[in-house]
Design a protein around this motif. Structure first.
Motif, PDB file in Angstrom:
ATOM      1  N   LYS A  94     -14.859 105.320 -46.890  1.00 35.01           N
ATOM      2  CA  LYS A  94     -16.089 106.088 -46.693  1.00 35.01           C
ATOM      3  C   LYS A  94     -16.185 106.580 -45.254  1.00 35.01           C
ATOM      4  O   LYS A  94     -16.665 107.694 -45.000  1.00 35.01           O
ATOM      5  CB  LYS A  94     -17.310 105.236 -47.047  1.00 35.01           C
ATOM      6  CG  LYS A  94     -17.464 104.969 -48.544  1.00 35.01           C
ATOM      7  CD  LYS A  94     -18.715 104.149 -48.842  1.00 35.01           C
ATOM      8  CE  LYS A  94     -18.872 103.924 -50.347  1.00 35.01           C
ATOM      9  NZ  LYS A  94     -20.090 103.121 -50.652  1.00 35.01           N
ATOM     10  N   THR A  95     -15.718 105.773 -44.311  1.00 37.10           N
ATOM     11  CA  THR A  95     -15.698 106.201 -42.913  1.00 37.10           C
ATOM     12  C   THR A  95     -14.715 107.342 -42.716  1.00 37.10           C
ATOM     13  O   THR A  95     -14.985 108.294 -41.967  1.00 37.10           O
ATOM     14  CB  THR A  95     -15.339 105.019 -41.992  1.00 37.10           C
ATOM     15  OG1 THR A  95     -16.251 103.943 -42.212  1.00 37.10           O
ATOM     16  CG2 THR A  95     -15.396 105.433 -40.530  1.00 37.10           C
ATOM     17  N   ILE A  96     -13.575 107.268 -43.374  1.00 38.51           N
ATOM     18  CA  ILE A  96     -12.597 108.363 -43.316  1.00 38.51           C
ATOM     19  C   ILE A  96     -13.214 109.641 -43.880  1.00 38.51           C
ATOM     20  O   ILE A  96     -13.052 110.733 -43.310  1.00 38.51           O
ATOM     21  CB  ILE A  96     -11.313 107.980 -44.080  1.00 38.51           C
ATOM     22  CG1 ILE A  96     -10.581 106.838 -43.365  1.00 38.51           C
ATOM     23  CG2 ILE A  96     -10.387 109.198 -44.230  1.00 38.51           C
ATOM     24  CD1 ILE A  96      -9.425 106.250 -44.158  1.00 38.51           C
ATOM     25  N   ASP A  97     -13.931 109.521 -44.989  1.00 38.34           N
ATOM     26  CA  ASP A  97     -14.621 110.687 -45.573  1.00 38.34           C
ATOM     27  C   ASP A  97     -15.602 111.286 -44.573  1.00 38.34           C
ATOM     28  O   ASP A  97     -15.678 112.510 -44.407  1.00 38.34           O
ATOM     29  CB  ASP A  97     -15.380 110.278 -46.840  1.00 38.34           C
ATOM     30  CG  ASP A  97     -14.468 109.933 -47.998  1.00 38.34           C
ATOM     31  OD1 ASP A  97     -13.289 110.343 -47.974  1.00 38.34           O
ATOM     32  OD2 ASP A  97     -14.937 109.240 -48.923  1.00 38.34           O
ATOM     33  N   LEU A  98     -16.369 110.421 -43.915  1.00 41.41           N
ATOM     34  CA  LEU A  98     -17.335 110.870 -42.922  1.00 41.41           C
ATOM     35  C   LEU A  98     -16.627 111.604 -41.783  1.00 41.41           C
ATOM     36  O   LEU A  98     -17.073 112.674 -41.354  1.00 41.41           O
ATOM     37  CB  LEU A  98     -18.113 109.670 -42.375  1.00 41.41           C
ATOM     38  CG  LEU A  98     -19.059 109.923 -41.200  1.00 41.41           C
ATOM     39  CD1 LEU A  98     -20.153 110.914 -41.581  1.00 41.41           C
ATOM     40  CD2 LEU A  98     -19.666 108.603 -40.714  1.00 41.41           C
ATOM     41  N   ALA A  99     -15.533 111.031 -41.307  1.00 43.97           N
ATOM     42  CA  ALA A  99     -14.772 111.652 -40.219  1.00 43.97           C
ATOM     43  C   ALA A  99     -14.275 113.039 -40.626  1.00 43.97           C
ATOM     44  O   ALA A  99     -14.323 113.989 -39.831  1.00 43.97           O
ATOM     45  CB  ALA A  99     -13.602 110.765 -39.819  1.00 43.97           C
ATOM     46  N   ALA A 100     -13.812 113.153 -41.851  1.00 48.51           N
ATOM     47  CA  ALA A 100     -13.340 114.454 -42.333  1.00 48.51           C
ATOM     48  C   ALA A 100     -14.492 115.453 -42.426  1.00 48.51           C
ATOM     49  O   ALA A 100     -14.340 116.629 -42.054  1.00 48.51           O
ATOM     50  CB  ALA A 100     -12.659 114.292 -43.692  1.00 48.51           C
ATOM     51  N   ASN A 101     -15.643 114.996 -42.877  1.00 50.95           N
ATOM     52  CA  ASN A 101     -16.798 115.887 -43.045  1.00 50.95           C
ATOM     53  C   ASN A 101     -17.307 116.429 -41.716  1.00 50.95           C
ATOM     54  O   ASN A 101     -17.803 117.562 -41.650  1.00 50.95           O
ATOM     55  CB  ASN A 101     -17.933 115.163 -43.780  1.00 50.95           C
ATOM     56  CG  ASN A 101     -17.609 114.902 -45.235  1.00 50.95           C
ATOM     57  OD1 ASN A 101     -16.759 115.578 -45.814  1.00 50.95           O
ATOM     58  ND2 ASN A 101     -18.269 113.934 -45.845  1.00 50.95           N
ATOM     59  N   VAL A 102     -17.209 115.622 -40.645  1.00 51.89           N
ATOM     60  CA  VAL A 102     -17.715 116.064 -39.335  1.00 51.89           C
ATOM     61  C   VAL A 102     -16.592 116.597 -38.453  1.00 51.89           C
ATOM     62  O   VAL A 102     -16.801 116.911 -37.286  1.00 51.89           O
ATOM     63  CB  VAL A 102     -18.470 114.939 -38.607  1.00 51.89           C
ATOM     64  CG1 VAL A 102     -19.652 114.461 -39.446  1.00 51.89           C
ATOM     65  CG2 VAL A 102     -17.551 113.772 -38.252  1.00 51.89           C
ATOM     66  N   ARG A 103     -15.394 116.677 -39.016  1.00 50.49           N
ATOM     67  CA  ARG A 103     -14.213 117.206 -38.306  1.00 50.49           C
ATOM     68  C   ARG A 103     -13.859 116.388 -37.068  1.00 50.49           C
ATOM     69  O   ARG A 103     -13.477 116.925 -36.032  1.00 50.49           O
ATOM     70  CB  ARG A 103     -14.414 118.679 -37.957  1.00 50.49           C
ATOM     71  CG  ARG A 103     -14.596 119.571 -39.178  1.00 50.49           C
ATOM     72  CD  ARG A 103     -14.716 121.028 -38.807  1.00 50.49           C
ATOM     73  NE  ARG A 103     -14.885 121.861 -40.003  1.00 50.49           N
ATOM     74  CZ  ARG A 103     -15.022 123.189 -39.987  1.00 50.49           C
ATOM     75  NH1 ARG A 103     -15.022 123.837 -38.822  1.00 50.49           N
ATOM     76  NH2 ARG A 103     -15.158 123.862 -41.110  1.00 50.49           N
TER      77      ARG A 103
END
Length: 302
Positions: A94-103
């Motif tokens: 989920k943290t990886i997803d967040l990182a991808a979403n905020v670039r």
């Protein structure tokens, strides 16, 4: 072009709204923010509503409770309890997803720990703080800790390795680098040799080394490993760095307010890595003044 981040660690208990934190960070000369593992869902939502670029995220983020009713930061990727290990993986994804979403460019990853006698570890710290590091008692405590660590480590390192393999495959799909961080405590994974093992087993395009200057310095102060050796061994894999100062074995002081050998650190930093000031919330605003200029003067940022 100057790029230097401030961790939301400094925001803890200091700002009623993250917009105030972002405004102050910019006023202090910071260009980016790292979202720390301690920020709440509300704080994260407020942060994302600002226009500040997010360089990196310290996993796991945000701070919520696990199914066990404990903070997700207490879940271990090296746990021999498979349900705990899998839940730790879920929140890291989920943290990886967040990182991808905020670039963001990377996430900072803790890979677990080995169960050793923590009271003995605390005793070692107290002896060091009391200037007893050269005594027989200190040497005996240190030797016992090292023995416990070596004898207990193998299954936990295997679990950490298994978790990292799964997470690196997921992060490749999302285009996010994983940065394995230098750890503070002896019981934590990886130590220096384990870091080498883990990095050798995964592609440098997926997983790199995240250097924490304070943690590496504490390891040296306690007599476990040399700060400069961390940098010299892994300089070609560095993806990011946590910057803070140290007094004795107390870290997370504002850069320039302690005893860190910044010139040594600067020698090893490749261009283009993520640079984050991870400064404890107890540092007042006066301590924060001039931090960016200090790091420029020392050749850490330019």
């Amino acid at each position: 072009m100057l790029e230097i981040s401030l961790s939301t660690m400094w925001a803890k208990g200091r700002f009623s709204h993250m917009a105030g934190f972002v405004a102050k960070a910019r006023e202090l000369g910071f260009t980016h923010i790292e979202a720390n593992t301690s920020i709440s869902q509300r704080m994260l939502s407020e942060l994302l509503k600002t226009t500040v670029p997010i360089s990196s995220i310290h996993s796991p983020c945000p701070a919520v409770l696990s199914s066990r009713g404990i903070p997700i930061s207490s879940l271990s990727l090296s746990s021999l309890d498979e349900s705990e290990r899998m839940e730790a993986i879920i929140f890291t994804k989920k943290t990886i997803d967040l990182a991808a979403n905020v670039r963001a460019k990377a996430i900072v990853l803790h890979t677990g720990e080995v169960p050793i006698n923590l009271s003995l570890q605390d005793r070692l710290y107290k002896l060091h703080d009391g200037s007893y590091a050269q005594t027989k008692e200190y040497s005996q405590a240190k030797e016992e800790l090292v023995y416990q660590r070596i004898s207990q480590a193998p299954p936990y390192l295997d679990a950490a390795r298994k978790s990292l393999q799964e997470l690196s495959k997921y992060s490749r799909q999302k285009g996010i680098m994983l940065g394995l961080e230098t750890r503070f405590h002896l019981n934590e994974i990886p130590n220096m040799d384990e870091m080498a093992e883990l990095l050798n087993e995964v592609s440098e395009s997926l997983v790199g080394y995240w250097h924490d200057v304070g943690h590496a310095e504490v390891q040296q102060q306690l007599g476990f490993s040399l700060h400069e050796e961390w940098l010299s061994r892994f300089k070609d894999r560095i993806v990011g760095i946590h910057l803070h100062d140290i007094r004795g074995i107390s870290d997370h002081h504002a850069p320039g307010k302690g005893d860190m050998n910044w010139e040594m650190v600067a020698k090893y930093l490749p261009p283009g890595i993520v640079k984050v000031c991870e400064i404890g919330e107890w540092n007042d605003e006066e301590q924060m003044q001039g931090v960016v200029k200090f790091l420029q003067k020392k050749g850490i940022v330019n």
